[in-house]
Each structure stands twice: as C-alpha cells, then as structure tokens.
Design an enzyme around this catalytic site. Structure first.
Site, mmCIF file in Angstrom:
data_model
loop_
_atom_site.group_PDB
_atom_site.id
_atom_site.type_symbol
_atom_site.label_atom_id
_atom_site.label_comp_id
_atom_site.label_asym_id
_atom_site.label_seq_id
_atom_site.Cartn_x
_atom_site.Cartn_y
_atom_site.Cartn_z
ATOM 1 N N ASP A 82 46.788 27.497 29.890
ATOM 2 C CA ASP A 82 45.702 27.639 28.967
ATOM 3 C C ASP A 82 44.434 28.355 29.610
ATOM 4 O O ASP A 82 43.832 29.293 28.826
ATOM 5 C CB ASP A 82 45.217 26.490 28.047
ATOM 6 C CG ASP A 82 46.336 25.866 27.150
ATOM 7 O OD1 ASP A 82 47.426 26.604 27.011
ATOM 8 O OD2 ASP A 82 46.074 25.004 26.530
ATOM 9 N N ARG A 107 49.723 44.412 42.132
ATOM 10 C CA ARG A 107 50.775 44.210 40.942
ATOM 11 C C ARG A 107 50.284 42.944 40.291
ATOM 12 O O ARG A 107 50.156 41.961 40.494
ATOM 13 C CB ARG A 107 52.340 43.900 41.781
ATOM 14 C CG ARG A 107 53.291 43.618 40.677
ATOM 15 C CD ARG A 107 54.608 43.344 41.237
ATOM 16 N NE ARG A 107 55.475 43.053 40.016
ATOM 17 C CZ ARG A 107 56.365 42.099 40.000
ATOM 18 N NH1 ARG A 107 56.374 41.038 41.104
ATOM 19 N NH2 ARG A 107 57.032 41.656 38.891
ATOM 20 N N HIS A 152 56.617 39.991 32.413
ATOM 21 C CA HIS A 152 56.823 38.985 33.152
ATOM 22 C C HIS A 152 56.873 37.682 32.476
ATOM 23 O O HIS A 152 55.984 36.695 32.572
ATOM 24 C CB HIS A 152 55.470 38.912 34.217
ATOM 25 C CG HIS A 152 56.022 38.282 35.742
ATOM 26 N ND1 HIS A 152 55.852 38.610 36.860
ATOM 27 C CD2 HIS A 152 56.192 36.712 35.889
ATOM 28 C CE1 HIS A 152 56.175 37.674 37.776
ATOM 29 N NE2 HIS A 152 56.559 36.673 37.078
ATOM 30 N N ASN A 196 60.481 41.829 35.032
ATOM 31 C CA ASN A 196 60.354 40.839 36.205
ATOM 32 C C ASN A 196 61.458 40.046 36.138
ATOM 33 O O ASN A 196 61.513 39.138 35.182
ATOM 34 C CB ASN A 196 59.211 39.993 36.376
ATOM 35 C CG ASN A 196 58.842 39.326 37.884
ATOM 36 O OD1 ASN A 196 58.997 39.878 38.869
ATOM 37 N ND2 ASN A 196 59.295 37.893 37.697
ATOM 38 N N GLU A 197 62.401 40.135 37.029
ATOM 39 C CA GLU A 197 63.200 39.128 37.295
ATOM 40 C C GLU A 197 64.284 38.719 35.927
ATOM 41 O O GLU A 197 64.065 37.585 35.682
ATOM 42 C CB GLU A 197 63.052 37.869 38.022
ATOM 43 C CG GLU A 197 62.259 38.151 39.472
ATOM 44 C CD GLU A 197 62.014 36.722 39.890
ATOM 45 O OE1 GLU A 197 62.225 35.593 39.638
ATOM 46 O OE2 GLU A 197 61.704 36.786 41.459
ATOM 47 N N ASN A 337 62.337 41.188 44.439
ATOM 48 C CA ASN A 337 61.555 39.895 44.844
ATOM 49 C C ASN A 337 62.780 39.218 45.815
ATOM 50 O O ASN A 337 63.903 39.100 45.461
ATOM 51 C CB ASN A 337 61.369 39.157 43.446
ATOM 52 C CG ASN A 337 60.365 39.838 42.719
ATOM 53 O OD1 ASN A 337 59.712 40.956 43.042
ATOM 54 N ND2 ASN A 337 60.112 39.150 41.590
ATOM 55 N N TYR A 339 63.006 35.818 48.397
ATOM 56 C CA TYR A 339 62.549 34.492 48.862
ATOM 57 C C TYR A 339 63.533 33.742 49.660
ATOM 58 O O TYR A 339 62.990 33.391 50.816
ATOM 59 C CB TYR A 339 62.162 33.592 47.414
ATOM 60 C CG TYR A 339 60.901 33.963 46.870
ATOM 61 C CD1 TYR A 339 59.773 33.714 47.157
ATOM 62 C CD2 TYR A 339 61.161 34.884 45.712
ATOM 63 C CE1 TYR A 339 58.825 34.029 46.652
ATOM 64 C CE2 TYR A 339 59.878 35.196 44.991
ATOM 65 C CZ TYR A 339 58.767 34.941 45.386
ATOM 66 O OH TYR A 339 57.706 35.255 44.814
ATOM 67 N N GLU A 408 57.760 41.114 45.370
ATOM 68 C CA GLU A 408 57.273 39.803 45.835
ATOM 69 C C GLU A 408 57.940 39.339 47.169
ATOM 70 O O GLU A 408 59.239 39.466 47.089
ATOM 71 C CB GLU A 408 57.691 38.692 44.575
ATOM 72 C CG GLU A 408 56.964 39.036 43.267
ATOM 73 C CD GLU A 408 57.510 37.903 42.173
ATOM 74 O OE1 GLU A 408 57.697 36.787 42.727
ATOM 75 O OE2 GLU A 408 57.020 38.220 41.108
HETATM 76 C C1 GBH Z 1 59.090 34.641 41.156
HETATM 77 O O1 GBH Z 1 60.378 33.806 40.990
HETATM 78 C C2 GBH Z 1 58.211 34.860 40.052
HETATM 79 O O2 GBH Z 1 58.344 36.396 39.723
HETATM 80 C C3 GBH Z 1 56.974 34.355 40.003
HETATM 81 O O3 GBH Z 1 56.610 34.258 38.694
HETATM 82 C C4 GBH Z 1 57.040 32.867 40.812
HETATM 83 O O4 GBH Z 1 55.864 32.344 40.582
HETATM 84 C C5 GBH Z 1 57.687 33.122 41.996
HETATM 85 O O5 GBH Z 1 58.602 33.754 42.355
HETATM 86 C C6 GBH Z 1 57.412 31.906 42.779
HETATM 87 O O6 GBH Z 1 58.427 30.956 42.541
HETATM 88 O O7 GBH Z 1 67.130 29.703 39.727
HETATM 89 O O8 GBH Z 1 67.416 27.165 39.368
HETATM 90 O O9 GBH Z 1 68.911 28.400 40.639
HETATM 91 C C7 GBH Z 1 61.021 33.238 41.846
HETATM 92 C C8 GBH Z 1 62.384 32.919 41.445
HETATM 93 C C9 GBH Z 1 63.016 30.852 41.484
HETATM 94 C C10 GBH Z 1 64.709 32.409 42.055
HETATM 95 C C11 GBH Z 1 63.742 29.592 42.011
HETATM 96 C C12 GBH Z 1 65.531 31.473 42.539
HETATM 97 C C13 GBH Z 1 65.989 29.013 42.435
HETATM 98 C C14 GBH Z 1 66.286 27.778 41.505
HETATM 99 N N1 GBH Z 1 63.253 31.875 41.978
HETATM 100 N N2 GBH Z 1 65.131 30.023 41.822
HETATM 101 S S1 GBH Z 1 67.607 28.368 40.298
#
Ligand code: GBH
Length: 514
Positions: A82, A107, A152, A196-197, A337, A339, A408
C-alpha cells in the site's frame, strides 16, 4: 611471457568442471578485473514493490492489492505494498541515489492499473502518466537511461477476473497497453522489457499459490499462461518493431529467470537438462532457438503423460505454425535474472511427492539444494556463482550467443548496513560473469537487484535486497546506503571489479558529472 591472468583463467575454468566448488574460496581470483568498454551498470526495482500510493490519483486495483487486502497473512508479515517505499512521492530521492551510485541506467516497471484504470485504452490516467514522466525526466536530467519493464506481476484485477494470462484475449489487451506505453514514453525510453520472469507469473501464480493470483491449477494453468504470455510478449515486440523502432530507435526484449540445474551424478545429466528445459527452456526456446516452439522434451513428455492420464489432448497447448513464427526471434536481447542453482536427479517413482498432474510430475525430476550451500535470508537463495558461468555459456552455445543483459542479480539479508555477505555474493557472481564474457558470452549490462529494500512479495518486508536500506518506521521511508552501495559505486566508477577495495562508508556523495 604468459600473463598470470591467462594462467589463472585456465585454473579457474578447470574448477568449473567439478560440481559444487565455489571458486571464490580458492584464493586464485584476479585482484582487479576490468569490464569491457561500453559495459553498462544499473539497478532494478518493480512498481508494486516500491511505489505505494496503491489507490491514489485514480489508480485502480491490481492482483497484489487485491490479494493482500483480501487475505493479508498469505504474506509472511501480513504486510502489503500500500505504501511500500512510497516512491510515488519519493522518486526524487530515488534518482538522487542513482546519481550517488553513478548508474548508467535504472530498471523500473510501469503499473498497468495506474496508467489504464479500466485496464483498457479507453481512459488514460493523466496523474499516473505524470508520475512516470516526472521520474523519467528527472533521470534523464542526469543522463541516467530508463530501462522500462511493462509487466512486473501487477496485473489489473479486472483482467484477472477475466482469466488473466489464461485468457488468449490478453494478447490484445497487453498489446494495447504496450502501444500506449510506447506512445507516451517511447521518445525518451530506449530500453524496453515486455515481461519480467514469466516462469514466476505462470508456475507460481497459476500452477501454485506462491504468487498472486494463487490459482493452484497445476499441470494445466501454468502451461496456458506460458503460451498466452509468450504470444502477448511477441505482440508488444512486433508493435514496437513495426510502429516505433524507426521513430525512436530503441531496443526491446524479454526478461527470464534463469536457474542452473546441475546433475547430482553422471547418470542424471539428462534429468538436469530436462529440468533446465522445463524451468526456462519453456520461455527461451520459443523466442531464441532457431526452430521456435516449446522445447521438444516438454512437448513429448507432457503429451504422453496427458494421454496416459485420460486428457483429451496435451495439457501443454500447441502453438500454431503462425504463432511459432510470430514468437520466434521476438527479442533484441535476452534479459536474464540470475540468482541461484539446484542439483537434480531423475526419479520416476516419486509421483506421491508431486501432485498429478503437475509441472514437476511432468518432468520426472527432483531438484534440491545441498544443506552445505551457503545462502542469504531467502530460503531459495544459495550462493552458487559457478552456476552463473555455466548458465551464461549454455545460453551462448544453445541460442547463438544472443545479447544478454543481466536484468537482476542480488542477495538478501534480514537488514543492517554492514552487508559483507551481499558484497561477497555480488563480487563472486560478477567474477563468474567476467569469466563468461572472456569466453565469448555477449553480456553487455549488469543490474543489481535492488536499488533499495522493497516489498519482497510473499516475504513482505522480512527479506532485504537493497543496496540502500529503507526505514519502514519513518514516514518518508528514509533510505540509507549500505556498505554494498559504496562497493557498487566504486565498481561503476572504476569500471572494474576490485576484490580488495575497502570503502569509507561515512559519507555518500554525488561525484562530478552525475
Ligand atoms: C526476482 O524473482 C523478482 O523479479 C523480483 O521482483 C524479486 O524481488 C527478486 O527476484 C528477489 O526475489 O520458484 O518456488 O521454486 C526471483 C525469482 C524466486 C525464482 C524464488 C526462484 C525459487 C522458489 N526467484 N524462486 S520456487
């Protein structure tokens, strides 16, 4: 004389062959590594995660407003967006932070329901448009390029009630929205990202309950979503390509979440490859492969399971020949992206572990992260930098070396300004990225997630990804640079990764020219 850097690179490369050794701990890294000329740096955010002002100035409800208001405690701390970072009112401070960091670009994403309160182009919300104009113009004053994501995750609630991404009409709805965004901002925005994703949208939101709208129709809805979303993406791409590119000369692509899947043992090589195809090949293959269409392994496996389960047709919808051509090649770059990673093994006898039908049952694989992998505050976020190199090389090899923007990459903590863990994560991943660039991967930009702490979806404010800390107790959501902000700033300034740079964190300044 053979430069040490060459020897080191060779040693580092051989270490990639082994499964789970992180090369950062091997002490062989280069002390200072330069980025290629023209390489760009930015940070990222997303509308629902930072803007707040959820119902101000004519904005209508989106699926995250709706879900968090109807059912607050689906979010870990029962919070919502919010107010979030109140960027709707604090955007000048946001731009000031971009200047402090010396960013080349920033971005951010547009809120569909802020620009089009009815979801459709019949009514454009001038106040919402003014917010984005102000933000964009403020950035351009200081030569910070906007990189704009159209979608997004904050779908207008009305469109969800019409089926959202499961309704094929969304191709037109998204196209109409995209055209309006290009029309309004295309004179100043040269970098566009359609989505996005998609994996998180479709798998988590439609297949399961870990993102809005929490449909939980697994094995069915995530595949319908995937197909419609890809065609909608292509629609926006073609609108830009045909109606705006000549006029504005920008670039447009899609951002995908890529996660490396490593075989647990030699016998699991095919399983890990299948998992890569299911998790992200489903989006990369239709857009970036020579043939287009969903990955063959998905088409085969899902069709066979569907038939055996008594479905009248494959649960994976087919693209028509026309749609395959429409989607194929519909991206100027691959937004990536990145991670984390998983280990994978083949297991065809774990049906009880997965719902039937479901995405995981369809692929016959199990994935996990070993207990000894170090990670951040987010359960899923293990630091596996060697996997970044492998993913970049696979993209290079399998898809004809597309232009890649890292849209990302980042790390979570539970808060605090001394974020050495985040610094180590970022340095390791950037080191791996530089290895891939040296080996020919066409990576041209790196975006840190995130400029500042923000609403971390189902985790609310319990996980912090920011280079800047945000104080959620203060009315103006005070932002304070973490140590990582100083490290990032120096990396951008010197155009180099310096493993030994120790910043003075007492005062953050804006350098001359920013
Ligand atoms: C990104 O997502 C997003 O774009 C962003 O908005 C977010 O804040 C940022 O990263 C940090 O999280 O999918 O249940 O198997 C990251 C996406 C989230 C993908 C966790 C892998 C693993 C758990 N990731 N996911 S699952």
């Amino acid at each position: 004389m053979v430069p040490y850097s060459v020897i080191f690179t060779l040693i580092l490369l051989t270490s990639y062959v082994s499964v789970s050794t992180s090369k950062a701990s091997d002490g062989m890294r280069h002390d200072v590594r330069h980025f290629p000329d023209g390489f760009l740096f930015g940070t990222a955010t997303a509308s629902y995660q930072i803007e707040g002002a959820w119902n101000e100035d004519g904005k209508s409800e989106n699926i995250w407003d709706h879900m968090t208001h109807e059912n607050p405690c689906v979010i870990d701390d029962c919070s919502n967006g919010d107010i979030a970072d109140d960027s709707y009112h604090q955007y000048k401070r946001d731009v000031e932070m971009m200047r402090e960091l010396g960013l080349h670009y920033y971005r951010f994403s547009l809120s569909w329901s802020r620009i089009l309160p009815t979801s459709f182009p019949d009514k454009i919300n001038e106040a919402g448009v003014a917010y984005y104009n102000n933000l964009i113009n403020e950035m351009l004053k200081y030569n910070i390029e906007p990189m704009v994501t159209l979608y997004h995750w904050d779908l207008p609630q009305k469109l969800q009630e019409l089926g959202g991404w499961a309704n094929p009409h969304i191709v037109d709805w998204f196209g109409d929205y995209a055209r309006i965004a290009f029309e309004l901002f295309g004179d100043r925005v040269k970098y566009w990202i359609t989505m996005n994703e998609p994996r998180e949208v479709c798998y988590q939101g439609y297949g399961y309950t870990t993102k809005a709208p929490r449909l939980n129709i697994h094995g069915i809805a995530e595949y319908m979503c995937a197909k419609n979303l890809l065609v909608a993406h292509a629609k926006a791409y073609h609108i830009y390509d045909e109606e705006y590119r000549a006029l504005y000369g920008g670039t447009i692509g899609i951002t995908l979440s890529i996660t490396w899947h490593e075989p647990e043992s030699e016998d699991d090589a095919q399983a890990a490859e299948d998992e890569n195809q299911f998790e992200w090949g489903i989006y990369v293959h239709p857009v970036f492969s020579v043939t287009g269409d969903f990955p063959p392994v998905m088409k085969e496996k899902i069709a066979a399971k569907s038939a055996a389960q008594g479905f009248a047709r494959s649960r994976l919808p087919e693209f028509t020949a026309e749609e395959i051509e429409y989607v194929r090649g519909s991206s100027d770059f691959l937004g990536m992206n990145y991670y984390t990673a998983y280990l994978v093994y083949r297991n065809e006898s774990v049906y009880s572990a997965h719902a039937v039908p479901s995405f995981y049952d369809d692929m016959d694989c199990v994935r996990y992260q070993p207990a000894n992998w170090e990670g951040g505050a987010s359960k899923w976020l293990k630091k596996v930098s060697w996997s970044f190199y492998k993913s970049l090389m696979k993209i290079k090899e399998d898809y004809n070396n597309p232009i890649v923007y890292i849209t990302e990459n980042g790390y979570s903590t539970t808060g605090g300004l001394d974020d050495d863990d985040r610094i180590l994560y970022i340095r390791e991943y950037i080191d791996a990225m530089l290895d891939a660039i040296e080996d020919g991967a066409n990576v041209q930009a790196y975006t840190a997630w995130s400029l500042m702490d923000n609403f971390e979806w189902m985790q609310g404010y319990t996980e912090r990804f920011g280079l800047y800390e945000v104080d959620y107790q203060s009315p103006e959501r005070t932002r304070t640079p973490r140590k990582s902000a100083f490290i990032f700033k120096e990396m951008v300034r010197s155009h180099a990764l310096d493993w030994h740079y120790e910043p003075d964190t007492t005062v953050m300044t804006i350098d001359e020219g920013h």
